[in-house]
Design an enzyme around this catalytic site. Structure first.
Site, PDB file in Angstrom:
ATOM      1  N   SER A 279       0.791  -1.227   0.000  1.00 40.68           N
ATOM      2  CA  SER A 279       0.000   0.000   0.000  1.00 40.68           C
ATOM      3  C   SER A 279       0.824   1.278   0.000  1.00 40.68           C
ATOM      4  O   SER A 279       0.328   2.323  -0.428  1.00 40.68           O
ATOM      5  CB  SER A 279      -0.945   0.008   1.205  1.00 40.68           C
ATOM      6  OG  SER A 279      -0.214  -0.069   2.420  1.00 40.68           O
TER       7      SER A 279
ATOM      8  N   HIS B 101      -5.373  -3.675  -2.494  1.00 40.84           N
ATOM      9  CA  HIS B 101      -5.110  -2.664  -3.520  1.00 40.84           C
ATOM     10  C   HIS B 101      -4.992  -3.268  -4.916  1.00 40.84           C
ATOM     11  O   HIS B 101      -4.718  -2.540  -5.882  1.00 40.84           O
ATOM     12  CB  HIS B 101      -3.845  -1.881  -3.178  1.00 40.84           C
ATOM     13  CG  HIS B 101      -3.968  -1.071  -1.925  1.00 40.84           C
ATOM     14  ND1 HIS B 101      -4.444   0.224  -1.910  1.00 40.84           N
ATOM     15  CD2 HIS B 101      -3.710  -1.383  -0.628  1.00 40.84           C
ATOM     16  CE1 HIS B 101      -4.454   0.679  -0.666  1.00 40.84           C
ATOM     17  NE2 HIS B 101      -4.015  -0.277   0.128  1.00 40.84           N
TER      18      HIS B 101
ATOM     19  N   LYS C 160     -11.954   0.408  -1.885  1.00 43.59           N
ATOM     20  CA  LYS C 160     -10.915   1.012  -2.728  1.00 43.59           C
ATOM     21  C   LYS C 160     -11.402   1.008  -4.175  1.00 43.59           C
ATOM     22  O   LYS C 160     -12.213   1.833  -4.552  1.00 43.59           O
ATOM     23  CB  LYS C 160      -9.597   0.281  -2.500  1.00 43.59           C
ATOM     24  CG  LYS C 160      -9.110   0.447  -1.048  1.00 43.59           C
ATOM     25  CD  LYS C 160      -7.841  -0.281  -0.765  1.00 43.59           C
ATOM     26  CE  LYS C 160      -7.336   0.017   0.636  1.00 43.59           C
ATOM     27  NZ  LYS C 160      -8.245  -0.460   1.716  1.00 43.59           N
TER      28      LYS C 160
END
Length: 387
Positions: free
Chosen positions: A172, A200, A231
């Site tokens: 990240s 992610h 996300k």
């Protein structure tokens, strides 16, 4: 010293230390007219009207909240539908919803590991994985970042019957991607389970957007797959995907699943719509990749200290905390929001601006960011003779 004064002194000392080391964090209300290069809405789905409309319709149909935990009366048909869709998307037998990614990682590690378990983690893993291992009371070791030789050495020395290798999928703060193939092979050689937190990568990577693991690696190769919904999918919450026996075990033993209110059903409805868009509209990922390539080309041309990342996370390593804060403030004054990341989130001497790109960004937006970063460079060059 009275107890109350002792506590006040403790808080004051902690604050003073953070401020002296340029590590004090501040929270600000995001402004609608700000260019956001700090968030994780990689595909722009948090602002997609179709996702918002699905959430509103879900709230009208199911109510604003679930009202109870999944094991009491909070598990609704919309949750079932989302879990089934996530399982199909990732090529797993089942998936299990959690209220946050942090809770998912804590819940998995606490439910699977104990003092008779050995956990092996990449040094740059997310804080929730580090905390989950600590909560489990397992024997925990951290191998050098993306270093299979170090991992193999640690595994070879372990005498534990139950070994668990844990890694982020996309890291990240650095934006680089785990070597899943090597992790699979090393884990197999040492009879260890492999857990990948692909927070992610989900929605961004893979042929169908299902991440750096997704349907490429099955549940015998990567038994535990964690993904977040807040996300690239633009909503909130998280999931764990794996075979049916793993999911049943988590339902029985994962405390962060059992003892918390279920995800609001409107969020589940919005996520189903977002998932549909991700799977059907390949152009979103294509636009995101175009933006990444454009930013990298122009940033390297300017000589910016860019890391080697092909994902939406594009860190500019500035090193010094004060320098990082100065650049972030200059960007903020120009209406641009970028994450200023300092220790303890990253190692000392590796403070950075964490630039994140989205499919929603236009080239003009990226040009504004690049011009502002170039201005920071220019200001430093003007001041350097005075140093």
């Amino acid at each position: 010293m009275p107890v109350s004064e002792a506590w006040q002194q403790r808080l004051a000392d902690a604050r003073a230390h953070r401020q002296q080391t340029e590590r004090w964090r501040t929270r600000q209300v995001a402004k609608s007219n700000t260019l956001d290069f700090a968030g994780n809405d990689y595909l722009g789905l948090a602002q997609d009207p179709r996702v918002s409309e699905a959430q509103a319709a879900g709230a009208l149909r199911y109510g604003a909240g679930a009202g109870a935990s999944h094991l009491v009366s909070g598990h609704l048909e919309i949750h079932d539908a989302l879990e089934e869709a996530l399982a199909r998307w990732t090529g797993r037998e089942r998936a299990l919803l959690f209220s946050t990614g942090y809770m998912a990682n804590l819940g998995v590690l606490q439910a699977l590991a104990d003092r008779h378990t050995a956990i092996f983690q990449d040094r740059l893993n997310h804080a929730s994985l580090i905390d989950g291992a600590a909560l489990s009371a397992a024997r925990s070791r951290r191998f050098h970042h993306r270093d299979a030789i170090d991992l193999e050495s640690l595994l070879a020395r372990s005498e534990c019957a139950h070994k668990l290798v844990v890694s982020d999928g996309v890291f990240s703060m650095d934006g680089d991607i785990a070597d899943i193939a090597t992790l699979v092979e090393v884990s197999r050689q040492h009879s260890a389970w492999l857990m990948i937190d692909d927070a992610h990568g989900v929605g961004v990577l893979g042929d169908n957007g299902s991440g750096c693991v997704g349907s490429t690696w099955n549940s015998s190769e990567v038994p535990i797959l964690v993904g977040t919904l807040g996300k690239a999918l633009g909503t909130a919450g998280a999931f764990v995907a794996g075979d049916a026996k793993l999911i049943e075990h988590l339902i029985q033993f994962s405390r962060s699943y059992i003892y918390t209110t279920a995800q609001p059903p409107a969020i589940a409805a919005a996520t189903l719509k977002a998932l549909e868009i991700v799977q059907s509209e390949q152009g979103l990922r294509a636009q995101l990749n175009t933006n990444i390539a454009y930013f990298r080309h122009e940033a390297l041309h300017l000589g910016l200290p860019l890391s080697d990342s092909t994902t939406p996370i594009q860190p500019l390593i500035l090193g010094d905390e004060a320098r990082t804060l100065s650049w972030a403030l200059q960007l903020q004054q120009k209406g641009i929001q970028v994450g200023a990341i300092r220790p303890p989130t990253v190692p000392k001497g590796e403070s950075r601006l964490r630039v994140t790109l989205s499919a929603r960004h236009q080239h003009d937006d990226i040009d504004q960011l690049l011009a502002a970063l170039h201005h920071c460079q220019h200001q430093e060059a003007l001041c350097s003779p005075c140093a």
